[in-house]
Design a protein around this motif. Structure first.
Motif, short mmCIF file in Angstrom:
data_model
loop_
_atom_site.label_atom_id
_atom_site.label_comp_id
_atom_site.label_asym_id
_atom_site.label_seq_id
_atom_site.Cartn_x
_atom_site.Cartn_y
_atom_site.Cartn_z
N LYS A 221 0.83 -1.20 0.00
CA LYS A 221 0.00 0.00 0.00
C LYS A 221 0.87 1.26 0.00
CE LYS A 221 -3.59 -0.23 2.57
NZ LYS A 221 -4.48 -0.27 3.76
N ARG A 222 1.92 1.25 0.82
CA ARG A 222 2.77 2.45 0.94
C ARG A 222 3.58 2.71 -0.32
NH1 ARG A 222 6.79 2.62 4.11
NH2 ARG A 222 6.90 0.56 5.05
N LEU A 223 4.09 1.63 -0.93
CA LEU A 223 4.98 1.77 -2.07
C LEU A 223 4.27 1.57 -3.41
CD1 LEU A 223 7.97 -0.35 -0.67
CD2 LEU A 223 7.72 2.14 -0.60
N ASN A 224 2.95 1.27 -3.36
CA ASN A 224 2.20 0.90 -4.56
C ASN A 224 2.90 -0.27 -5.27
OD1 ASN A 224 -0.09 1.24 -6.18
ND2 ASN A 224 1.06 2.40 -7.71
N MET A 225 3.40 -1.20 -4.45
CA MET A 225 4.20 -2.31 -4.95
C MET A 225 3.31 -3.42 -5.51
SD MET A 225 7.05 -4.45 -2.74
CE MET A 225 5.84 -5.06 -1.55
N ALA A 226 3.72 -3.97 -6.63
CA ALA A 226 3.04 -5.13 -7.20
C ALA A 226 3.68 -6.40 -6.66
CB ALA A 226 3.14 -5.10 -8.72
N ILE A 227 2.87 -7.43 -6.49
CA ILE A 227 3.38 -8.71 -5.97
C ILE A 227 2.95 -9.84 -6.89
CG2 ILE A 227 3.35 -10.37 -4.06
CD1 ILE A 227 2.85 -8.09 -2.14
N LEU A 228 3.93 -10.63 -7.32
CA LEU A 228 3.65 -11.90 -8.00
C LEU A 228 3.89 -12.99 -6.97
CD1 LEU A 228 3.01 -13.69 -10.41
CD2 LEU A 228 5.41 -13.49 -11.14
N LEU A 229 2.81 -13.59 -6.49
CA LEU A 229 2.86 -14.54 -5.39
C LEU A 229 2.79 -15.97 -5.92
CD1 LEU A 229 2.67 -15.17 -2.30
CD2 LEU A 229 0.19 -14.99 -2.56
N ILE A 230 3.82 -16.76 -5.62
CA ILE A 230 3.83 -18.18 -5.96
C ILE A 230 3.57 -18.95 -4.68
CG2 ILE A 230 5.14 -20.04 -7.08
CD1 ILE A 230 4.86 -17.51 -8.79
N SER A 231 2.50 -19.74 -4.65
CA SER A 231 2.17 -20.40 -3.39
C SER A 231 1.32 -21.64 -3.62
CB SER A 231 1.42 -19.44 -2.46
OG SER A 231 1.14 -20.04 -1.22
N HIS A 232 1.50 -22.62 -2.73
CA HIS A 232 0.58 -23.76 -2.69
C HIS A 232 -0.39 -23.63 -1.52
CE1 HIS A 232 3.82 -25.22 0.10
NE2 HIS A 232 2.75 -25.54 0.81
N ASP A 233 -0.19 -22.60 -0.69
CA ASP A 233 -1.03 -22.40 0.49
C ASP A 233 -2.24 -21.55 0.10
OD1 ASP A 233 -2.17 -21.61 2.93
OD2 ASP A 233 -0.24 -21.77 3.97
N LEU A 234 -3.38 -22.20 -0.02
CA LEU A 234 -4.57 -21.50 -0.48
C LEU A 234 -5.09 -20.51 0.55
CD1 LEU A 234 -6.36 -24.45 -2.29
CD2 LEU A 234 -5.01 -22.62 -3.29
N GLY A 235 -4.75 -20.73 1.83
CA GLY A 235 -5.11 -19.75 2.85
C GLY A 235 -4.38 -18.43 2.62
N VAL A 236 -3.10 -18.51 2.27
CA VAL A 236 -2.32 -17.31 1.97
C VAL A 236 -2.86 -16.63 0.72
CG1 VAL A 236 -0.04 -16.50 1.25
CG2 VAL A 236 -0.23 -18.15 3.11
N VAL A 237 -3.15 -17.42 -0.31
CA VAL A 237 -3.67 -16.87 -1.56
C VAL A 237 -4.99 -16.15 -1.32
CG1 VAL A 237 -4.56 -17.45 -3.86
CG2 VAL A 237 -2.48 -18.55 -3.00
N ARG A 238 -5.87 -16.77 -0.55
CA ARG A 238 -7.17 -16.15 -0.26
C ARG A 238 -6.99 -14.82 0.49
NH1 ARG A 238 -12.41 -18.52 0.63
NH2 ARG A 238 -11.50 -20.61 0.63
N HIS A 239 -5.97 -14.77 1.35
CA HIS A 239 -5.71 -13.58 2.17
C HIS A 239 -5.07 -12.46 1.35
CE1 HIS A 239 -4.95 -11.48 5.96
NE2 HIS A 239 -3.72 -11.26 5.57
N MET A 240 -4.26 -12.81 0.35
CA MET A 240 -3.41 -11.83 -0.31
C MET A 240 -3.84 -11.43 -1.72
SD MET A 240 -0.73 -10.85 1.55
CE MET A 240 0.50 -10.37 0.33
N ALA A 241 -4.36 -12.36 -2.49
CA ALA A 241 -4.44 -12.18 -3.94
C ALA A 241 -5.62 -11.33 -4.39
CB ALA A 241 -4.50 -13.53 -4.63
N ASP A 242 -5.40 -10.58 -5.46
CA ASP A 242 -6.48 -9.91 -6.18
C ASP A 242 -6.91 -10.77 -7.37
OD1 ASP A 242 -6.57 -7.24 -4.75
OD2 ASP A 242 -4.47 -7.31 -5.35
N GLU A 243 -5.90 -11.32 -8.06
CA GLU A 243 -6.15 -12.21 -9.19
C GLU A 243 -5.44 -13.53 -8.94
OE1 GLU A 243 -6.53 -11.34 -13.72
OE2 GLU A 243 -5.33 -9.73 -12.85
N VAL A 244 -6.00 -14.62 -9.48
CA VAL A 244 -5.41 -15.95 -9.29
C VAL A 244 -5.32 -16.66 -10.63
CG1 VAL A 244 -5.64 -18.18 -8.12
CG2 VAL A 244 -6.42 -16.10 -6.97
#
Length: 547
Positions: A221-244
Motif C-alpha cells: 500500500k505504501r509503495l504501490n508495490m506489485a506482488i507476483l505470489l507463488i504459493s501452494h497455500d490456499l489460505g495465503v492466496v485467499r488472504h493476499m491475492a487480487d487475481e489468481v
C-alpha cells in the motif's frame, strides 16, 4: 475435454486489465520454457499469459512441478542458460526482460524487482553472516546509504528479535522461519516496485505468517508495490491475492479474480486443489497404552561468548525445563513460533542434541547413556527432517539412502537387503524401481516419501517428524497425512509431529504441546486445546491460523 473451459476463457479475457487498473507493470505473453536434459527436451511452461498491476497481488498456484517457480524465475532470467530455452515476451515497465543486456538486468534484479526464494538455506551464503548478506544488496543499489542502519531496520521490520545481536549470525545458527525472514528482508532492501514471492511463508509459523503477510500488504500500500505470489497455500492466496492463475503441467488452466476462483471454480483441477485440505482425526489410542517417552526438566542452553576465565557471558535458552510424556501409538503435536525450541526439543529427546534433565525411552534412562551405548538403541527412534532435498545426499541412489540404517546396524545384506528396500518403498507408495534413481529426479512430495522410507526401514518405535509437509502443496500434504496415518496403524508407530500448521495437527495428533521462548506453556488433548485454550498465547496462535 478442452484444457480451458469456455467459462474460464471468458474469465481470462475479462480479467481486470489495463482499462480497469491502468497499465500493467509486468506482462507475461505466451511464455514457453523448455529444458534440454541428457538429450531430452522437457517442457516446463507452455503459453503462459498473465499481467501484474501496480499495487495489486497476482497469485500463481498449482501442485509441485506445475511450472510456477519456473515462470517466476523466467522474469529475472534466473534459469540456467545452458539448458533452458525461453520464448515469448516478459515486459517489465515496457522493456522485454528476455532481451535486456546483463548490465540492465543487474540494475533490475534486487533493485526494481525483489525476489523471495523458496529455500532460504540453499539461497543464503553459508560462509557469510546475515548482516553482511543483507547489507551487500543495499550497497550494490544504494552506494551512499548507511547499509548497517538499513539492515537493522529491515531485520526489525520482518520480526527478527534482538536484531543487533543477530547481525553476526550465520544462516545455520537461525531457525527455518528466521532464515525465511532474512530472505524477505533482503528482497525488500531497496523498496522494489515488483516483489516476486516464491512460497514466502512456507517455513513460517501462523503468527509470523500473519505478521509477514500484513507487512507485505502494508508495504504494498505504501509503495504501490506489485506482488507476483507463488504459493501452494490456499489460505495465503485467499488472504493476499487480487487475481489468481491456476497452473497444471506447465499450462494456466484457469484464471480469475480471487472471489471467482474460490467461490465458483470452473476447472476440475481447481476444485481438487480447493478440497485437498487435511481432514479427519487420528485413530483411537488404547486406554492401556504404556508410556514410551518421558522427559523431565529438559534444558538446552547454548553459551554465548566467554569471559577471561572461560565462563559463558550469556546463554541462548533454546529449551528450559521441558516436561512431557508420549504413550505408545500416540501422536503428539509440538506447536509454537519459529525459534520457540520445537526442533531443539525433538533433537534432545533423540539424543541428537546434548541436554540437561532426564529422558526415559521405553522404561530406560537414555539421558545418562554414553554415545557408544546409545548407538545400539538408535534403530528404535528416527527423524524425518524438514527439508527433504537438503537431507538426502544427491550423490547416492534412493536405494543407498533408504538402506543407510540397515547398513549402519548390519541388519541385512544381499537379496534380503534389496527386498527390505523394495518393501518399504512400496509402503510409502513409491515404485520399488525408484531405488536405482537419484533424489533430483523426484518431486518434493516424492522426496519426502523417500525420507519417511529411510526412517521406517529400521521399524522404529518412535519417529520425530520435523515440519514434514511444510514445503509441499496441499494435495501432496493431504496424501502425506493419509500415508502417515496408515503407517502408524500398520507399524504401531509413535509420532512427535513438529509443525506450525494447525490443520495438520488437528488431523494427525492426539495431544498438543504449545511452546513459547523455549518453554512449554500449555499441553493437553487436541480437541480440548482447540475448543478451550487456557493461555492467551495459545489463543493467539489459533486466531492467527488462516482458514
Amino acid at each position: 475435454m478442452p484444457l480451458i473451459h469456455a467459462t474460464e476463457a471468458s474469465r481470462m479475457s475479462s480479467s481486470p486489465g489495463s482499462e480497469a487498473q491502468g497499465e500493467a507493470l509486468l506482462s507475461i505473453r505466451d511464455l514457453n520454457v523448455d529444458f534440454s536434459v541428457e538429450g531430452r527436451t522437457i517442457t516446463a511452461v507452455q503459453g503462459a499469459c498473465m499481467s501484474v498491476y501496480p499495487g495489486k497481488t497476482c497469485a500463481l498456484v498449482g501442485e509441485s512441478g506445475s511450472g510456477k517457480s519456473v515462470t517466476a524465475l523466467s522474469v529475472l532470467r534466473l534459469l540456467p542458460a545452458r539448458i533452458a530455452r525461453t520464448s515469448g515476451e516478459i515486459l517489465f515497465e515496457g522493456r522485454d526482460m528476455l532481451r535486456l543486456d546483463e548490465k540492465s538486468l543487474r540494475e533490475v534484479r534486487g533493485g526494481r524487482v525483489g525476489m523471495i526464494f523458496q529455500e532460504p538455506m540453499t539461497s543464503l551464503n553459508p560462509l557469510h553472516p546475515i548482516g553482511r548478506q543483507i547489507a551487500e544488496n543495499v550497497i550494490l543499489h544504494q552506494p551512499g546509504a548507511d547499509a548497517q542502519k538499513r539492515t537493522l531496520e529491515l531485520l526489525d521490520l520482518v520480526g527478527i528479535p534482538d536484531a543487533a545481536s543477530r547481525l553476526s549470525s550465520f544462516p545455520h545458527q537461525l531457525s527455518g522461519g528466521q532464515r525465511q525472514r532474512v530472505m524477505i528482508a533482503m528482497a525488500l532492501a531497496n523498496d522494489p516496485v515488483l516483489l516476486i514471492a516464491d512460497e514466502p511463508t512456507t517455513a513460517l509459523d501462523v503468527t509470523i505468517q500473519a505478521q509477514v503477510l500484513d507487512l507485505l500488504k502494508d508495504l504494498q500500500k505504501r509503495l504501490n508495490m506489485a506482488i507476483l505470489l507463488i504459493s501452494h497455500d490456499l489460505g495465503v492466496v485467499r488472504h493476499m491475492a487480487d487475481e489468481v492463475h491456476v497452473m497444471r503441467e506447465g499450462r494456466i488452466v484457469e484464471s480469475g479474480t480471487r472471489d471467482e476462483i474460490f467461490q465458483n471454480p470452473g476447472h476440475a483441477y481447481t476444485k481438487t486443489l480447493l478440497t485437498s485440505t487435511p481432514s479427519g482425526r487420528p485413530g483411537p489410542l488404547a486406554t492401556d497404552a504404556p508410556t514410551l517417552i518421558e522427559a523431565r526438566g529438559v534444558r538446552v542452553w547454548f553459551p554465548q561468548g566467554k569471559t577471561l576465565l572461560g565462563r559463558p557471558i550469556s546463554h541462548i535458552k533454546a529449551v528450559t525445563d521441558a516436561e512431557l510424556s508420549i504413550r505408545q501409538g500416540e501422536s503428539l503435536g509440538v506447536v509454537g513460533e519459529s525459534g520457540s525450541g520445537k526442533t531443539t526439543l525433538g533433537l534432545a529427546l533423540l539424543r541428537l542434541q546434548s541436554c540437561q534433565g532426564e529422558v526415559d525411552f521405553d522404561g530406560q534412562r537414555i539421558s545418562d547413556l554414553r554415545e557408544g551405548q546409545i548407538r545400539a538403541m538408535r534403530r528404535n527412534f528416527q527423524i524425518v527432517f524438514q527439508d527433504p532435498y537438503g537431507s538426502l545426499s544427491p550423490r547416492m541412489t534412493v536405494g543407498q539412502i533408504v538402506a543407510e540404517g540397515l547398513d549402519a546396524h548390519r541388519l541385512a545384506v544381499g537379496e534380503e537387503r534389496r527386498e527390505r528396500i523394495a518393501e518399504i518403498l512400496e509402503a510409502v507408495d513409491l515404485d520399488p524401481e525408484a531405488m536405482h534413481r537419484y533424489p533430483h529426479e523426484f518431486s518434493g512430495g516424492q522426496r519426502q516419501r523417500i525420507s519417511i522410507a529411510r526412517a521406517l526401514i529400521l521399524r522404529p518405535k518412535f519417529v520425530v517428524l520435523d515440519e514434514p509437509t511444510s514445503a509441499l502443496d496441499r494435495t501432496v500434504q493431504f496424501q502425506i497425512v493419509e500415508l502417515l496415518r496408515n503407517l502408524q496403524d500398520r507399524f504401531g508407530l509413535t509420532y512427535m509431529f513438529i509443525t506450525h500448521d494447525l490443520a495438520l495437527v488437528r488431523a494427525l495428533c492426539h495431544r498438543i504441546v504449545i511452546m513459547k521462548d523455549g518453554r512449554i506453556v500449555e499441553q493437553g488433548p487436541t480437541d480440548t486445546i482447540f475448543a478451550s485454550p487456557v493461555q492467551e498465547y495459545t489463543r493467539t496462535l489459533l486466531a492467527a491460523a488462516l482458514e
